[in-house]
Design a protein around this motif. Structure first.
Motif, PDB file in Angstrom:
ATOM      1  N   UNK A 458      42.728  16.009  43.220  1.00 24.06           N
ATOM      2  CA  UNK A 458      42.226  16.011  44.599  1.00 24.06           C
ATOM      3  C   UNK A 458      42.612  14.725  45.311  1.00 24.06           C
ATOM      4  N   UNK A 459      42.529  13.568  44.600  1.00 24.82           N
ATOM      5  CA  UNK A 459      42.911  12.298  45.210  1.00 24.82           C
ATOM      6  C   UNK A 459      44.373  12.270  45.622  1.00 24.82           C
ATOM      7  N   UNK A 460      45.209  13.062  44.927  1.00 26.70           N
ATOM      8  CA  UNK A 460      46.638  13.105  45.248  1.00 26.70           C
ATOM      9  C   UNK A 460      46.971  14.199  46.262  1.00 26.70           C
ATOM     10  N   UNK A 461      45.960  14.898  46.774  1.00 29.95           N
ATOM     11  CA  UNK A 461      46.184  15.868  47.839  1.00 29.95           C
ATOM     12  C   UNK A 461      46.376  17.297  47.376  1.00 29.95           C
ATOM     13  N   UNK A 462      46.188  17.561  46.067  1.00 26.56           N
ATOM     14  CA  UNK A 462      46.344  18.936  45.597  1.00 26.56           C
ATOM     15  C   UNK A 462      45.072  19.725  45.852  1.00 26.56           C
ATOM     16  N   UNK A 463      45.236  20.972  46.279  1.00 26.65           N
ATOM     17  CA  UNK A 463      44.116  21.902  46.277  1.00 26.65           C
ATOM     18  C   UNK A 463      43.956  22.437  44.862  1.00 26.65           C
ATOM     19  N   UNK A 464      42.725  22.778  44.503  1.00 22.85           N
ATOM     20  CA  UNK A 464      42.524  23.251  43.131  1.00 22.85           C
ATOM     21  C   UNK A 464      41.448  24.326  43.105  1.00 22.85           C
ATOM     22  N   UNK A 465      41.574  25.175  42.063  1.00 18.04           N
ATOM     23  CA  UNK A 465      40.577  26.191  41.788  1.00 18.04           C
ATOM     24  C   UNK A 465      40.179  26.008  40.322  1.00 18.04           C
ATOM     25  N   UNK A 466      38.876  26.075  40.016  1.00 15.77           N
ATOM     26  CA  UNK A 466      38.394  25.814  38.662  1.00 15.77           C
ATOM     27  C   UNK A 466      37.893  27.088  37.997  1.00 15.77           C
ATOM     28  N   UNK A 467      38.034  27.137  36.668  1.00 12.31           N
ATOM     29  CA  UNK A 467      37.449  28.216  35.854  1.00 12.31           C
ATOM     30  C   UNK A 467      37.093  27.634  34.498  1.00 12.31           C
ATOM     31  N   UNK A 468      35.960  28.094  33.943  1.00 13.18           N
ATOM     32  CA  UNK A 468      35.498  27.564  32.665  1.00 13.18           C
ATOM     33  C   UNK A 468      36.046  28.299  31.460  1.00 13.18           C
ATOM     34  N   UNK A 469      36.622  29.500  31.667  1.00 13.98           N
ATOM     35  CA  UNK A 469      37.205  30.253  30.555  1.00 13.98           C
ATOM     36  C   UNK A 469      38.211  31.246  31.097  1.00 13.98           C
ATOM     37  N   UNK A 470      38.866  31.964  30.183  1.00 13.31           N
ATOM     38  CA  UNK A 470      39.917  32.897  30.593  1.00 13.31           C
ATOM     39  C   UNK A 470      39.359  34.060  31.392  1.00 13.31           C
ATOM     40  N   UNK A 471      38.176  34.534  31.035  1.00 12.02           N
ATOM     41  CA  UNK A 471      37.592  35.675  31.747  1.00 12.02           C
ATOM     42  C   UNK A 471      37.361  35.337  33.214  1.00 12.02           C
ATOM     43  N   UNK A 472      36.951  34.099  33.505  1.00  9.05           N
ATOM     44  CA  UNK A 472      36.731  33.687  34.899  1.00  9.05           C
ATOM     45  C   UNK A 472      38.044  33.454  35.628  1.00  9.05           C
ATOM     46  N   UNK A 473      39.101  33.100  34.868  1.00  7.10           N
ATOM     47  CA  UNK A 473      40.385  32.785  35.500  1.00  7.10           C
ATOM     48  C   UNK A 473      41.181  34.032  35.870  1.00  7.10           C
ATOM     49  N   UNK A 474      41.013  35.133  35.121  1.00  7.07           N
ATOM     50  CA  UNK A 474      41.848  36.318  35.368  1.00  7.07           C
ATOM     51  C   UNK A 474      41.679  36.907  36.767  1.00  7.07           C
ATOM     52  N   UNK A 475      40.452  37.019  37.306  1.00  4.38           N
ATOM     53  CA  UNK A 475      40.345  37.535  38.693  1.00  4.38           C
ATOM     54  C   UNK A 475      41.052  36.640  39.703  1.00  4.38           C
ATOM     55  N   UNK A 476      41.086  35.327  39.443  1.00  2.45           N
ATOM     56  CA  UNK A 476      41.777  34.414  40.357  1.00  2.45           C
ATOM     57  C   UNK A 476      43.282  34.660  40.287  1.00  2.45           C
ATOM     58  N   UNK A 477      43.785  34.841  39.086  1.00  2.00           N
ATOM     59  CA  UNK A 477      45.220  35.106  38.924  1.00  2.00           C
ATOM     60  C   UNK A 477      45.604  36.446  39.550  1.00  2.00           C
ATOM     61  N   UNK A 478      44.671  37.376  39.569  1.00  2.00           N
ATOM     62  CA  UNK A 478      44.950  38.714  40.095  1.00  2.00           C
ATOM     63  C   UNK A 478      44.648  38.820  41.591  1.00  2.00           C
ATOM     64  N   UNK A 479      44.392  37.666  42.224  1.00  2.00           N
ATOM     65  CA  UNK A 479      44.058  37.670  43.654  1.00  2.00           C
ATOM     66  C   UNK A 479      45.256  37.186  44.475  1.00  2.00           C
ATOM     67  N   UNK A 480      45.026  37.037  45.789  1.00  4.03           N
ATOM     68  CA  UNK A 480      46.081  36.539  46.693  1.00  4.03           C
ATOM     69  C   UNK A 480      46.076  35.021  46.787  1.00  4.03           C
ATOM     70  N   UNK A 481      45.232  34.374  46.047  1.00  9.73           N
ATOM     71  CA  UNK A 481      45.139  32.917  46.068  1.00  9.73           C
ATOM     72  C   UNK A 481      46.483  32.291  45.679  1.00  9.73           C
ATOM     73  N   UNK A 482      46.915  31.304  46.443  1.00 11.08           N
ATOM     74  CA  UNK A 482      48.144  30.596  46.109  1.00 11.08           C
ATOM     75  C   UNK A 482      47.913  29.752  44.858  1.00 11.08           C
ATOM     76  N   UNK A 483      48.819  29.880  43.912  1.00 15.40           N
ATOM     77  CA  UNK A 483      48.745  29.078  42.688  1.00 15.40           C
ATOM     78  C   UNK A 483      50.154  28.612  42.347  1.00 15.40           C
ATOM     79  N   UNK A 484      50.378  27.305  42.429  1.00 15.59           N
ATOM     80  CA  UNK A 484      51.687  26.743  42.097  1.00 15.59           C
ATOM     81  C   UNK A 484      51.795  26.352  40.620  1.00 15.59           C
TER      82      UNK A 484
END
Length: 556
Positions: A458-484
């Motif tokens: 965040x200090x370097x200007x990156x946007x970020x999305x957090x997840x505590x495990x794989x189950x929480x991360x999969x809906x984010x990966x399957x969404x329209x959210x930009x992920x570099x």
């Protein structure tokens, strides 16, 4: 006993016509022999079952008679027995007498013509009984042999049972000894870890406590020294963890082709600075050296450890020789080692002219936390780390030493057999700051690590999305959210980070993945774990390394 012997040496007489049988019995009795006269073959066979030394049979008693019971008895005799038979014939001899054909069927037959002199009969009977007694002696010897064989068999069975019991006891003792040695090694390992980590934790906790006290009092001067103290202790703890993973062959290796001569030469200045002025460093590098396959960073660490050990073995100065060579190991050598295949190897050796080591020290040199140095001057993990690194790299390490002459440690690493291609690492100096809109998905089950990574990015200007495990991360990966970039711990609860990356690439082909791991057994060899577009850094890592990796991967 006498009665028993009389039965087995008696004559059974079959001469049913006239007084031949009685006369023959009388002659035998007068000659000191016992006998019995019978009237037919059936009675003869009955008497035979009780025992006999010989048979005296008149030829006419056999003509027209059923010889089957007698023949059956003779055929069923044991191997030691050949019952003598005296066949009484008429004048004219066996050649002219049809009884001779019967004699051929009956076996051990002696022909005696009538009329005969009593001495002739006694002589024939004496000869027949002499032969019969030899048969009994043979029988007794066979019985003795059989009994001896039985006793021998019983003895062998007893010995086998004793051997089995002894073997079982030895195995039990061996297992108990192995367990005791294992527990001693575990105790030595945990004791060493506890000792070193307690020292390091004291530095970390103490420096943080002093920082808190000074800040609570508004004192902000001279905080850098406390911060440096805490960071130094933390880095020492991180180094100890890496050495433990190396010893246990669980560190994450980045194996690649290594020009060992180039690596050794590039470390020349560092090695020279690590030695005393009284130690002469000599490098003898094979100009035709093969390319090795290993993790270059771990190889550098191993070489430095070997040089430092050699320096400590020469407190009064001496000569230290670093050599490289090609070596082919055949099956005879590799069969005696574990995890080693026959083939070509590149050998890095460090030889000193120091004090050397006795055999009992050599046998323990690779044990964790074993050191001959004074307390506080060595962790005892240097050689054990090198041993673990060599085995995990499918190589080998040997020690040759002689007291008063010096020590040579040789590290064998497999020859690289693939296509070299473009393996040189290109260092690109890039500013770590984010470009507009660049977003990182951070998947980490440890909240502290997740918060720290998020804050730094965040200090370097990156946007970020957090997840505590794989189950929480999969809906984010399957969404329209930009992920570099996906940053994921390998050891997540449930689905691990590598599996998450596979699913993520199904949602987003070409997704770049940076793994962070403290320990992951399946990620120990990166070449078999990482696909193109994936990289890995190990915990604990510096934030400079993290941000440089993030910038490098997103810009690639």
């Amino acid at each position: 006993m006498t009665q028993h012997r009389a039965i087995y040496e008696r004559a059974i007489i079959l001469a049913p016509l006239g007084r031949d049988g009685q006369l023959a019995l009388m002659m035998l009795n007068e000659g000191g022999f016992s006998g019995v006269a019978v009237q037919d073959l059936n009675q003869l066979c009955t008497e035979l079952d009780q025992g006999a030394g010989l048979l005296i049979i008149a030829a006419e008693a056999l003509r027209g008679a059923n010889l089957e019971p007698l023949m059956h008895y003779l055929e069923q005799q044991p191997a030691w027995s050949d019952l003598p038979l005296v066949l009484l014939t008429h004048h004219g001899g066996p050649e002219q007498n049809p009884s001779s054909q019967l004699g051929a069927l009956l076996g051990n037959v002696t022909f005696l013509e009538r009329p005969f002199h009593p001495m002739t009969l006694i002589s024939v009977v004496t000869t027949a009984l002499r032969g019969r007694r030899r048969q009994y002696e043979a029988r007794d010897r066979l019985i003795d042999l059989s009994e001896s064989e039985l006793r021998l068999q019983n003895t062998l069975e007893t010995l086998e049972q004793q051997v089995e019991e002894r073997t079982a006891q030895l195995r039990h003792n061996e297992e108990a000894l192995r367990q005791a040695q294992k527990m001693e090694a575990v105790g030595q390992l945990t004791g060493g870890i506890a000792h070193d980590f307690n020292n390091m934790l004291t530095g970390i906790i103490g420096s943080l406590e002093l920082l808190r006290r000074r800040l609570s009092r508004g004192r902000t001067e001279d905080l850098d020294s406390l911060i440096d103290l805490g960071v130094t202790s933390a880095n020492r703890a991180a180094g100890l963890t890496h050495r433990l993973l190396a010893f246990s062959r669980r560190q994450s290796l980045d194996s690649k082709p290594v020009e060992m001569n180039t690596l050794v030469t590039s470390m020349g200045e560092l090695l020279q600075r690590s030695l005393n002025e009284s130690i002469h460093l000599d490098m003898q590098l094979d100009e035709q050296l093969w390319v090795a396959e290993a993790d270059p960073n771990q190889l550098e660490s191993a070489l430095l450890n070997l040089v430092l050990n050699a320096r400590d073995a020469m407190p009064d100065g001496g000569k230290l020789v670093v050599t490289t060579a090609n070596r082919h190991l055949d099956a005879r050598f590799t069969e005696a080692q574990s995890n080693l295949e026959p083939g070509d190897y590149v050998v890095l050796s460090v030889r000193d002219s120091g004090c050397g080591m006795p055999e009992h020290i050599i046998n323990r040199a690779f044990d964790p936390f074993f050191t001959t140095k004074p307390i506080g001057q060595g962790t005892g993990l240097g050689l054990s780390m090198i041993y673990g690194f060599s085995k995990q790299s499918h190589g080998h390490v040997t020690i040759e030493s002689e007291v008063g002459e010096g020590t040579t440690v040789s590290l064998f690493l497999p020859r690289f057999t693939g296509n070299l291609g473009q393996n040189a690492r290109i260092d690109q100096q890039q500013a770590p700051y984010a470009r507009e809109g660049e977003t990182v998905l951070i998947v980490e089950d440890d909240p502290a690590v997740r918060v720290l990574v998020s804050e730094v990015l965040s200090e370097l200007g990156y946007a970020f999305v957090e997840a505590g495990d794989a189950s929480s991360a999969m809906p984010i990966l399957d969404s329209d959210q930009r992920i570099d970039l996906l940053i994921s711990d390998v050891g997540l609860p449930g689905m691990n980070g590598r599996q998450l990356a596979e699913i993520g690439r199904q949602f987003r082909p070409g997704l770049k993945v940076l793994f962070i791991t403290g320990y992951a057994e399946h990620a120990a060899v990166r070449g078999g774990f990482l696909d193109p577009g994936m990289q890995m850094i190990t915990k604990p890592f510096t934030f400079d390394l993290l941000t440089a990796k993030v910038r490098e991967m997103i810009s690639a």
